[in-house]
Design a protein around this motif. Structure first.
Motif, PDB file in Angstrom:
ATOM      1  N   TRP A 155       0.668  -2.000   6.736  1.00 37.97           N
ATOM      2  CA  TRP A 155      -0.542  -1.408   7.305  1.00 37.97           C
ATOM      3  C   TRP A 155      -1.782  -2.304   7.259  1.00 37.97           C
ATOM      4  O   TRP A 155      -2.648  -2.184   8.157  1.00 37.97           O
ATOM      5  N   PRO A 156      -1.952  -3.231   6.279  1.00 40.50           N
ATOM      6  CA  PRO A 156      -3.177  -4.041   6.301  1.00 40.50           C
ATOM      7  C   PRO A 156      -3.326  -4.907   7.553  1.00 40.50           C
ATOM      8  O   PRO A 156      -4.440  -5.331   7.877  1.00 40.50           O
ATOM      9  N   GLU A 157      -2.222  -5.173   8.234  1.00 37.26           N
ATOM     10  CA  GLU A 157      -2.284  -6.007   9.436  1.00 37.26           C
ATOM     11  C   GLU A 157      -2.437  -5.179  10.708  1.00 37.26           C
ATOM     12  O   GLU A 157      -2.532  -5.748  11.799  1.00 37.26           O
ATOM     13  N   LYS A 158      -2.466  -3.877  10.582  1.00 34.75           N
ATOM     14  CA  LYS A 158      -2.493  -3.006  11.762  1.00 34.75           C
ATOM     15  C   LYS A 158      -3.933  -2.662  12.162  1.00 34.75           C
ATOM     16  O   LYS A 158      -4.865  -2.751  11.354  1.00 34.75           O
ATOM     17  N   ALA A 217      -2.716   5.015   1.894  1.00 39.59           N
ATOM     18  CA  ALA A 217      -2.007   4.335   2.982  1.00 39.59           C
ATOM     19  C   ALA A 217      -0.603   3.925   2.531  1.00 39.59           C
ATOM     20  O   ALA A 217       0.372   4.064   3.291  1.00 39.59           O
ATOM     21  N   ASP A 218      -0.484   3.430   1.303  1.00 39.06           N
ATOM     22  CA  ASP A 218       0.840   3.073   0.784  1.00 39.06           C
ATOM     23  C   ASP A 218       1.755   4.297   0.717  1.00 39.06           C
ATOM     24  O   ASP A 218       2.951   4.223   1.047  1.00 39.06           O
ATOM     25  N   GLN A 219       1.196   5.426   0.269  1.00 36.06           N
ATOM     26  CA  GLN A 219       1.995   6.650   0.205  1.00 36.06           C
ATOM     27  C   GLN A 219       2.522   7.035   1.585  1.00 36.06           C
ATOM     28  O   GLN A 219       3.697   7.397   1.746  1.00 36.06           O
ATOM     29  N   ILE A 220       1.650   6.969   2.573  1.00 33.18           N
ATOM     30  CA  ILE A 220       2.044   7.371   3.927  1.00 33.18           C
ATOM     31  C   ILE A 220       3.048   6.387   4.520  1.00 33.18           C
ATOM     32  O   ILE A 220       4.026   6.793   5.164  1.00 33.18           O
ATOM     33  N   GLU A 221       2.838   5.088   4.297  1.00 30.59           N
ATOM     34  CA  GLU A 221       3.812   4.131   4.833  1.00 30.59           C
ATOM     35  C   GLU A 221       5.166   4.310   4.156  1.00 30.59           C
ATOM     36  O   GLU A 221       6.210   4.263   4.823  1.00 30.59           O
ATOM     37  N   TRP A 222       5.172   4.489   2.849  1.00 28.17           N
ATOM     38  CA  TRP A 222       6.438   4.720   2.139  1.00 28.17           C
ATOM     39  C   TRP A 222       7.143   5.952   2.697  1.00 28.17           C
ATOM     40  O   TRP A 222       8.352   5.924   2.981  1.00 28.17           O
ATOM     41  N   PHE A 223       6.379   7.046   2.859  1.00 31.42           N
ATOM     42  CA  PHE A 223       6.970   8.299   3.348  1.00 31.42           C
ATOM     43  C   PHE A 223       7.492   8.117   4.769  1.00 31.42           C
ATOM     44  O   PHE A 223       8.598   8.571   5.105  1.00 31.42           O
ATOM     45  N   GLU A 242      -8.153   6.859   7.984  1.00 34.64           N
ATOM     46  CA  GLU A 242      -8.042   5.710   8.885  1.00 34.64           C
ATOM     47  C   GLU A 242      -6.923   4.756   8.437  1.00 34.64           C
ATOM     48  O   GLU A 242      -6.104   4.316   9.246  1.00 34.64           O
ATOM     49  N   LEU A 243      -6.896   4.450   7.157  1.00 35.46           N
ATOM     50  CA  LEU A 243      -5.853   3.552   6.669  1.00 35.46           C
ATOM     51  C   LEU A 243      -4.470   4.199   6.798  1.00 35.46           C
ATOM     52  O   LEU A 243      -3.480   3.518   7.087  1.00 35.46           O
ATOM     53  N   ALA A 244      -4.413   5.519   6.591  1.00 32.27           N
ATOM     54  CA  ALA A 244      -3.129   6.214   6.714  1.00 32.27           C
ATOM     55  C   ALA A 244      -2.634   6.224   8.159  1.00 32.27           C
ATOM     56  O   ALA A 244      -1.426   6.199   8.409  1.00 32.27           O
TER      57      ALA A 244
END
Length: 563
Positions: free
Chosen positions: A21-24, A222-228, A256-258
Motif C-alpha cells: 500500500w505505501p506505493e499506491k 492499512a496493514d490490517q486491511i491489506e492482510w485481510f 485513506e491508507l486503508a
C-alpha cells in the motif's frame, strides 16, 4: 504520578514485510455510505426527530449518496417510523439503497425486516462484537461461541430475506471492534459468515471492518486491511468496507491508507459526527480526492447550505477551522500570506492557468460555493498586500504598489489600537476618509483647459496647455492660471502661485473604476513635500482630467493636514 503513561501498552504492528500500500495512490472514489442518520444520530445529545431526519436525508440525496444507513429500526419506535415514512411516502429514489443496522439477535432481526416491507433496495447490516476485551469482559464467551452468534444471525437473515422477493436485499456483516480483534480470528468469523450467505461476484457480501475504537496509527490500519484483503477467501465476492473512528484524530488518514491497501467502500458522516470524537469525515475525504484531481462522485459545491442543514438538524457546530467547510479556512491574517495570495490569484487569472496553484490556498473556494472576499481579512497582523487586495477585489481601487505601505500603516494603527479585525466595509470607509473625502482646505470649483499644438524652429511638435480654474481655499474662492505640457503640469504650476505647500511631483497612475461608457476614472498622484516626505492623493471623476486635478489637490490637502 496520576498522569501515568505506563498504564498504556503500544499496539503491536502487523507482520507484513511485503506490504504494497505505501506505493499506491487513490485513483477513483470508493463506494460511499453515509451513516449520519444512524451512527451520527445515536451520538447526539438530542437525537433528531423524524422531520429533522427527513431534512438531512434529502440533503444526503442532493450530495449524491447512493447508500444511506438510515438507522436502527429495531432499537426504537422513532427509528422504525422514520424508515416507514421513507417507504410509505415513496421518498427513496430507485437508484438509492437503504441500509439498516441490527445486532445478530433474532427478535431484532425480525423487527428490522418488518420495517423494510415495500422497500426496493436494502442492505441488511448485522454485527456482533469480536474483540478480545469484548469477548472476555462483556460477553464472557470464547471464539467458538462468538462465531456461533454470527452464523446464527446470518442464517436467520438469509432465511427471512427469501420471504421478500420484491426487495433487492444485500448483506453486510461487521465484526465489531475489528481493530481490537486478532486478524486470524476476524478472518475466521467473516469466512464463517461467507459460508452461510454464499456471496457471488454478482451479489457481493459487504464485510465491514470497523475501527470501532481507533487504537493505533493509520499505517497499522492499512496493514490490517491489506492482510485481510490478501487472506480472506472468495475475495472477488467481497466488498471490504471501512468504518473508522477518530479517537486518535486520524480517522480520515486511516481510511485513506486503508483504501490504498485494498478496501472498496467507506462509511462515515458529514463533518465526522459520531460517538466520542466521531467518525471519518466524508466531506474531508471526498474533497481530499477532489484536490488530487480525482472525481469524488459526491457534490459539496454548496458547502454553506450543507453546513446550515447539518447544524440545524443535529444541533452540532462546525468548527471555524474545519477542513474545507470552516468559516476561516479560506482566510489569511498574516501579511506575507495575504500578499502571496493576491499575487497568486492575479497570476492565475492573468495566464488562465490549467491547474489551480495558489500560495496558501490548496482549494479554490468557489468550488465549494464560497466567495473570495472572505480570503483576506485585516487585523493587526495583516500586511499591506491584504489591504490592497480588499480595495481591489471588492471596491475596484487598484492602488499603485508604492501606495500600499502608506495606507496600510493607517489601517494598522487602527487595528493595533482596537485589537480587532477590520471588515471590508470598514477598510473602505477609512480609505474614503483618508483620500476620497479630503476636500479641505483646497477644493476645485471649476476649470477650463486650452490646448495648443506648436511647431518649433526645428520642426518638432510641442504641446502647450493652459488652464483657467477656480479654487476654494478655506471658504474663499480664487482664480488661477497656469501653463504646462499637459493639464496636470499646467495645474501644478498654477498652484505654485498660491500658499499651497510646495511639492515635487513623483508619480501618476490611473484606471477606470468600473467597466462601461459611464465608468468613472480614478487617478493616483504621488508628491513629495519640502522635507522629502511622500504623500498620495486620489481623485475620482467621470472626466480623467478632473480626476487628476482632484488627486493633486487631495495630496496637497493631506500635506497641510499633517503639518
Amino acid at each position: 504520578m496520576s498522569y501515568d503513561y505506563r498504564k498504556y501498552k503500544p499496539f503491536p504492528p502487523v507482520s507484513l514485510p511485503d506490504r504494497t500500500w505505501p506505493e499506491k495512490t487513490i485513483t477513483k472514489a470508493p463506494y460511499w455510505c453515509s451513516v449520519d442518520l444512524r451512527d451520527g444520530n445515536q451520538a447526539l445529545p438530542i437525537p433528531m426527530s423524524v422531520e429533522e431526519k427527513l431534512e438531512l436525508f434529502e440533503l444526503l440525496l442532493k450530495i449524491g449518496f447512493k447508500e444511506i444507513e438510515i438507522g436502527f429500526p429495531s432499537a426504537s419506535q422513532t427509528e422504525f417510523d422514520f424508515l416507514r415514512t421513507l417507504i410509505d411516502k415513496h421518498l427513496i429514489p430507485a437508484d438509492v439503497t437503504i441500509q439498516l443496522l441490527t445486532q445478530a439477535r433474532e427478535h431484532l432481526i425480525r423487527r428490522s425486516f418488518e420495517a423494510i416491507k415495500g422497500c426496493k433496495n436494502v442492505v441488511m447490516h448485522f454485527y456482533n462484537s469480536t474483540s478480545t476485551v469484548q469477548r472476555d469482559v462483556v460477553f464472557g464467551k470464547d471464539q467458538k461461541e462468538i462465531i456461533q452468534i454470527a452464523e446464527e444471525g446470518a442464517r436467520l437473515i438469509k432465511e427471512i430475506a427469501a420471504e421478500y422477493p420484491e426487495t433487492n436485499i444485500r448483506y453486510e456483516y461487521s465484526p465489531e471492534s475489528f481493530t481490537g480483534t486478532e486478524l486470524d480470528f476476524a478472518k475466521e468469523i467473516c469466512e464463517a459468515v461467507i459460508d452461510v450467505l454464499e456471496p457471488t461476484p454478482e451479489n457481493k457480501l459487504i464485510l465491514n471492518l470497523p475501527a470501532t475504537v481507533e487504537m493505533h496509527t493509520p499505517n497499522i490500519h492499512a496493514d490490517q486491511i491489506e492482510w485481510f484483503s490478501r487472506n480472506i477467501k472468495k475475495r472477488d465476492c467481497i466488498l471490504i468496507s471501512l468504518h473508522t473512528h477518530n479517537d486518535r484524530g486520524t480517522a480520515v488518514a486511516a481510511a485513506e491508507l486503508a483504501l490504498m491497501a485494498g478496501a472498496d467502500r467507506v462509511e462515515g458522516t458529514l463533518f465526522g459526527n459520531g460517538e466520542r470524537t466521531g467518525n471519518s469525515d466524508l466531506i474531508t475525504m471526498a474533497m481530499n480526492l477532489y484536490s488530487q484531481g480525482v472525481n469524488p462522485e459526491l457534490d459539496f459545491s454548496d458547502i454553506e447550505h450543507i453546513t446550515n442543514v447539518y447544524q440545524g438538524c443535529t444541533r452540532m457546530d462546525v468548527h471555524q477551522r474545519h477542513p474545507y467547510a470552516g468559516e476561516l479556512v479560506y482566510t489569511a491574517f498574516s501579511g506575507s500570506h495575504q500578499d502571496a495570495i493576491k499575487k497568486g490569484l492575479d497570476n492565475y487569472n492573468a495566464v488562465k492557468a490549467d491547474f489551480w496553484d495558489i500560495p496558501y490556498l490548496p482549494m479554490d473556494p468557489t468550488d465549494l460555493g464560497r466567495e473570495y472576499e472572505a480570503i483576506i481579512r485585516i487585523n493587526s497582523q495583516s500586511g499591506k498586500g491584504g489591504v490592497a487586495f480588499i480595495l481591489d477585489t471588492q471596491f475596484g481601487y487598484k492602488l499603485p504598489k508604492a501606495m500600499h505601505p502608506e495606507f496600510s500603516r493607517k489601517i494598522q494603527l487602527i487595528t493595533d489600537d482596537t485589537g480587532k479585525e477590520l471588515k471590508s466595509q470598514e477598510i473602505f470607509e477609512e480609505f474614503s476618509k483618508e483620500y476620497l473625502n479630503v476636500k479641505t482646505p483646497w477644493s476645485l470649483v471649476k476649470y477650463e483647459i486650452n490646448a495648443r499644438l506648436d511647431v518649433n524652429d526645428d520642426g518638432l511638435e510641442q504641446h502647450n496647455v493652459g488652464i483657467d480654474c477656480t479654487l476654494k481655499y478655506k471658504g474663499e474662492q480664487m482664480k488661477l492660471e497656469g501653463q504646462g505640457n499637459g493639464p496636470i503640469d499646467a495645474f501644478f504650476h498654477a498652484l505654485q502661485s498660491t500658499s499651497a505647500p510646495k511639492v515635487h511631483f513623483l508619480s501618476y497612475d490611473e484606471h477606470a473604476l468600473t467597466e462601461g461608457a459611464d465608468s468613472q476614472a480614478v487617478c493616483y498622484i504621488q508628491v513629495a513635500d519640502s522635507k522629502g516626505r511622500s504623500y498620495f492623493g486620489v481623485g475620482v471623476d467621470s472626466s480623467i482630467n478632473a480626476a487628476s486635478l482632484k488627486a493633486l489637490l487631495c495630496a496637497v490637502n493631506r500635506i497641510e493636514g499633517n503639518n
